[in-house]
Design a protein around this motif. Structure first.
Motif, PDB file in Angstrom:
ATOM      1  N   VAL A 244     -12.633  15.890  -3.942  1.00 58.22           N
ATOM      2  CA  VAL A 244     -11.785  14.740  -4.280  1.00 58.22           C
ATOM      3  C   VAL A 244     -10.347  14.891  -3.812  1.00 58.22           C
ATOM      4  O   VAL A 244      -9.559  13.944  -3.926  1.00 58.22           O
ATOM      5  N   GLY A 245      -9.999  16.038  -3.267  1.00 55.67           N
ATOM      6  CA  GLY A 245      -8.605  16.291  -2.922  1.00 55.67           C
ATOM      7  C   GLY A 245      -8.304  16.347  -1.439  1.00 55.67           C
ATOM      8  O   GLY A 245      -7.219  16.804  -1.055  1.00 55.67           O
ATOM      9  N   SER A 246      -9.208  15.867  -0.597  1.00 55.61           N
ATOM     10  CA  SER A 246      -8.976  15.913   0.852  1.00 55.61           C
ATOM     11  C   SER A 246      -8.035  14.793   1.284  1.00 55.61           C
ATOM     12  O   SER A 246      -7.799  13.824   0.552  1.00 55.61           O
ATOM     13  N   HIS A 247      -7.503  14.920   2.498  1.00 54.84           N
ATOM     14  CA  HIS A 247      -6.624  13.881   3.040  1.00 54.84           C
ATOM     15  C   HIS A 247      -7.346  12.534   3.098  1.00 54.84           C
ATOM     16  O   HIS A 247      -6.791  11.495   2.724  1.00 54.84           O
ATOM     17  N   SER A 248      -8.600  12.551   3.559  1.00 53.99           N
ATOM     18  CA  SER A 248      -9.348  11.302   3.689  1.00 53.99           C
ATOM     19  C   SER A 248      -9.657  10.692   2.328  1.00 53.99           C
ATOM     20  O   SER A 248      -9.660   9.467   2.164  1.00 53.99           O
ATOM     21  N   SER A 249      -9.886  11.551   1.312  1.00 53.95           N
ATOM     22  CA  SER A 249     -10.132  11.033  -0.038  1.00 53.95           C
ATOM     23  C   SER A 249      -8.903  10.326  -0.588  1.00 53.95           C
ATOM     24  O   SER A 249      -8.997   9.263  -1.208  1.00 53.95           O
ATOM     25  N   GLY A 250      -7.738  10.921  -0.355  1.00 48.95           N
ATOM     26  CA  GLY A 250      -6.507  10.294  -0.813  1.00 48.95           C
ATOM     27  C   GLY A 250      -6.272   8.962  -0.129  1.00 48.95           C
ATOM     28  O   GLY A 250      -5.905   7.976  -0.777  1.00 48.95           O
ATOM     29  N   TRP A 251      -6.490   8.925   1.185  1.00 50.28           N
ATOM     30  CA  TRP A 251      -6.318   7.675   1.934  1.00 50.28           C
ATOM     31  C   TRP A 251      -7.283   6.601   1.439  1.00 50.28           C
ATOM     32  O   TRP A 251      -6.879   5.464   1.166  1.00 50.28           O
ATOM     33  N   PHE A 252      -8.559   6.954   1.306  1.00 52.52           N
ATOM     34  CA  PHE A 252      -9.581   5.982   0.938  1.00 52.52           C
ATOM     35  C   PHE A 252      -9.350   5.445  -0.474  1.00 52.52           C
ATOM     36  O   PHE A 252      -9.540   4.254  -0.743  1.00 52.52           O
ATOM     37  N   SER A 253      -8.904   6.300  -1.376  1.00 49.36           N
ATOM     38  CA  SER A 253      -8.687   5.886  -2.760  1.00 49.36           C
ATOM     39  C   SER A 253      -7.575   4.853  -2.886  1.00 49.36           C
ATOM     40  O   SER A 253      -7.526   4.103  -3.873  1.00 49.36           O
ATOM     41  N   PHE A 254      -6.686   4.804  -1.898  1.00 45.59           N
ATOM     42  CA  PHE A 254      -5.593   3.830  -1.939  1.00 45.59           C
ATOM     43  C   PHE A 254      -6.021   2.440  -1.490  1.00 45.59           C
ATOM     44  O   PHE A 254      -5.366   1.448  -1.839  1.00 45.59           O
ATOM     45  N   GLN A 255      -7.132   2.342  -0.740  1.00 44.44           N
ATOM     46  CA  GLN A 255      -7.488   1.069  -0.120  1.00 44.44           C
ATOM     47  C   GLN A 255      -7.729  -0.063  -1.127  1.00 44.44           C
ATOM     48  O   GLN A 255      -7.260  -1.190  -0.914  1.00 44.44           O
ATOM     49  N   PRO A 256      -8.440   0.148  -2.234  1.00 46.60           N
ATOM     50  CA  PRO A 256      -8.599  -0.942  -3.204  1.00 46.60           C
ATOM     51  C   PRO A 256      -7.264  -1.397  -3.802  1.00 46.60           C
ATOM     52  O   PRO A 256      -7.076  -2.590  -4.073  1.00 46.60           O
ATOM     53  N   LEU A 257      -6.346  -0.455  -3.987  1.00 39.82           N
ATOM     54  CA  LEU A 257      -5.034  -0.802  -4.528  1.00 39.82           C
ATOM     55  C   LEU A 257      -4.248  -1.636  -3.521  1.00 39.82           C
ATOM     56  O   LEU A 257      -3.560  -2.595  -3.889  1.00 39.82           O
ATOM     57  N   TYR A 258      -4.350  -1.268  -2.241  1.00 36.08           N
ATOM     58  CA  TYR A 258      -3.669  -2.036  -1.196  1.00 36.08           C
ATOM     59  C   TYR A 258      -4.213  -3.462  -1.140  1.00 36.08           C
ATOM     60  O   TYR A 258      -3.448  -4.432  -1.091  1.00 36.08           O
ATOM     61  N   GLU A 259      -5.523  -3.579  -1.141  1.00 39.53           N
ATOM     62  CA  GLU A 259      -6.142  -4.910  -1.085  1.00 39.53           C
ATOM     63  C   GLU A 259      -5.738  -5.753  -2.290  1.00 39.53           C
ATOM     64  O   GLU A 259      -5.465  -6.956  -2.161  1.00 39.53           O
ATOM     65  N   ARG A 260      -5.669  -5.136  -3.444  1.00 40.79           N
ATOM     66  CA  ARG A 260      -5.280  -5.858  -4.661  1.00 40.79           C
ATOM     67  C   ARG A 260      -3.850  -6.387  -4.554  1.00 40.79           C
ATOM     68  O   ARG A 260      -3.592  -7.568  -4.800  1.00 40.79           O
ATOM     69  N   ILE A 261      -2.909  -5.525  -4.177  1.00 38.74           N
ATOM     70  CA  ILE A 261      -1.512  -5.935  -4.199  1.00 38.74           C
ATOM     71  C   ILE A 261      -1.208  -6.948  -3.105  1.00 38.74           C
ATOM     72  O   ILE A 261      -0.397  -7.859  -3.296  1.00 38.74           O
ATOM     73  N   VAL A 262      -1.864  -6.832  -1.949  1.00 36.78           N
ATOM     74  CA  VAL A 262      -1.647  -7.803  -0.875  1.00 36.78           C
ATOM     75  C   VAL A 262      -2.204  -9.162  -1.267  1.00 36.78           C
ATOM     76  O   VAL A 262      -1.597 -10.207  -0.977  1.00 36.78           O
ATOM     77  N   ARG A 263      -3.346  -9.180  -1.948  1.00 35.84           N
ATOM     78  CA  ARG A 263      -3.907 -10.450  -2.394  1.00 35.84           C
ATOM     79  C   ARG A 263      -3.016 -11.095  -3.445  1.00 35.84           C
ATOM     80  O   ARG A 263      -2.817 -12.315  -3.454  1.00 35.84           O
ATOM     81  N   GLU A 264      -2.481 -10.317  -4.361  1.00 32.61           N
ATOM     82  CA  GLU A 264      -1.692 -10.856  -5.462  1.00 32.61           C
ATOM     83  C   GLU A 264      -0.233 -11.122  -5.084  1.00 32.61           C
ATOM     84  O   GLU A 264       0.403 -12.010  -5.661  1.00 32.61           O
ATOM     85  N   GLU A 265       0.297 -10.346  -4.114  1.00 32.51           N
ATOM     86  CA  GLU A 265       1.699 -10.482  -3.736  1.00 32.51           C
ATOM     87  C   GLU A 265       1.826 -10.459  -2.201  1.00 32.51           C
ATOM     88  O   GLU A 265       2.411  -9.537  -1.638  1.00 32.51           O
ATOM     89  N   PRO A 266       1.276 -11.467  -1.512  1.00 32.21           N
ATOM     90  CA  PRO A 266       1.255 -11.436  -0.046  1.00 32.21           C
ATOM     91  C   PRO A 266       2.629 -11.483   0.601  1.00 32.21           C
ATOM     92  O   PRO A 266       2.763 -11.113   1.773  1.00 32.21           O
ATOM     93  N   ASP A 267       3.655 -11.885  -0.142  1.00 33.59           N
ATOM     94  CA  ASP A 267       5.001 -11.933   0.439  1.00 33.59           C
ATOM     95  C   ASP A 267       5.528 -10.555   0.816  1.00 33.59           C
ATOM     96  O   ASP A 267       6.488 -10.443   1.595  1.00 33.59           O
ATOM     97  N   LEU A 268       4.900  -9.478   0.312  1.00 39.67           N
ATOM     98  CA  LEU A 268       5.366  -8.127   0.654  1.00 39.67           C
ATOM     99  C   LEU A 268       5.242  -7.866   2.152  1.00 39.67           C
ATOM    100  O   LEU A 268       5.935  -6.999   2.706  1.00 39.67           O
ATOM    101  N   LEU A 269       4.350  -8.591   2.848  1.00 42.39           N
ATOM    102  CA  LEU A 269       4.136  -8.387   4.275  1.00 42.39           C
ATOM    103  C   LEU A 269       5.189  -9.073   5.136  1.00 42.39           C
ATOM    104  O   LEU A 269       5.201  -8.884   6.363  1.00 42.39           O
ATOM    105  N   GLU A 270       6.048  -9.858   4.539  1.00 43.19           N
ATOM    106  CA  GLU A 270       7.055 -10.597   5.311  1.00 43.19           C
ATOM    107  C   GLU A 270       8.120  -9.676   5.889  1.00 43.19           C
ATOM    108  O   GLU A 270       8.474  -8.668   5.278  1.00 43.19           O
TER     109      GLU A 270
END
Length: 253
Positions: free
Chosen positions: A227-253
């Motif tokens: 659970v502590g590999s570089h790829s595990s850390g990266w992959f675990s962030f993806q659902p959080l990224y998708e959530r915040i972009v959907r809820e607050e898309p203005d962050l991409l501006e």
């Protein structure tokens, strides 16, 4: 036994595309830190190394609330601490700490530090985390303790000592200060911070309730590889990224 494939970090042919990707992830990380309550006044910073000018890093404007940061708000700072892109100033402590980390660790793309409650509380104990849960095993034998608090970090020599203490690990507990994490991607550094904060919370709760049972050395070491590999850390962030972009898309501006 079947093989379970999972996504891997993207590879870019154009440096401009990689820069935009890192900045988007960085802005999203700030929004998530704001959402999780990691902001405290003007404290805290996350940096992302520029893919072209590798001794420069992108960081949050000094004094801007995490939950308001957009891609266009990020500033670019060089190795001397000068803002070379953007209109805002840089947090001096952010430069002092992150410039030395990025210089000492060429593998580090991003570093994250904030004054979140449980990281601060745990740091006051002057201890490393124990392997109490599967999540905390991500940091088993992979985090350090910097036990020499001397006030706000404003001198590069202290930043150098902090980087030396971190060594090749992914996280460090700054005694009487808080926690800091690094990663090979912005995604990884941000996720390690989030789960390290929660691991601090879990151990504080467990010790308040009784005497927690520690995972044995061999099992903790195995779990760290799982659970502590570089790829595990990266992959675990993806659902959080998708959530915040959907809820607050203005962050991409």
């Amino acid at each position: 036994m079947p093989k379970y494939e999972r996504p891997q970090p993207p590879v870019f042919e154009q440096v401009e595309d990689e820069r935009l990707h890192r900045k988007q992830r960085l802005a999203a990380a700030f929004r998530l830190f704001g959402r999780f309550g990691f902001s405290e006044g003007i404290a805290g910073h996350i940096t992302a190394r520029d893919p072209e000018f590798t001794d420069h890093f992108w960081v949050n404007p000094f004094g801007m609330y995490f939950g308001h940061i957009r891609v266009s708000d990020l500033i670019l700072v060089n190795r001397e601490g000068d803002v070379v892109k953007g209109d805002a100033s840089v947090n001096r402590a952010a430069f002092t700490i992150h410039s030395q980390l990025h210089e000492a660790r060429t593998d580090v793309i991003a570093a994250a530090h904030a004054h979140s409650v449980y990281g601060k509380a745990w740091s006051s104990l002057g201890r490393l985390l124990d392997p109490l849960t599967q999540d905390s095993c991500s940091f088993y034998e992979d985090h350090a303790l910097f036990n020499d608090y001397t006030g706000v970090v404003l001198d590069t020599s202290e930043g150098q000592r902090l980087a030396e203490t971190l060594g090749n690990k992914k996280a460090i507990i700054l005694q009487n200060h808080g926690i800091l994490t690094v990663g090979h991607t912005v995604d990884e550094a941000a996720f390690w911070y989030i789960t390290l904060e929660r691991s601090c919370q879990a151990q504080l709760l467990a010790e308040a309730a009784g005497r927690p049972r520690i995972i044995n050395h061999e099992t903790a070491r195995l779990a760290q590889t799982q659970v502590g590999s570089h790829s595990s850390g990266w992959f675990s962030f993806q659902p959080l990224y998708e959530r915040i972009v959907r809820e607050e898309p203005d962050l991409l501006e």
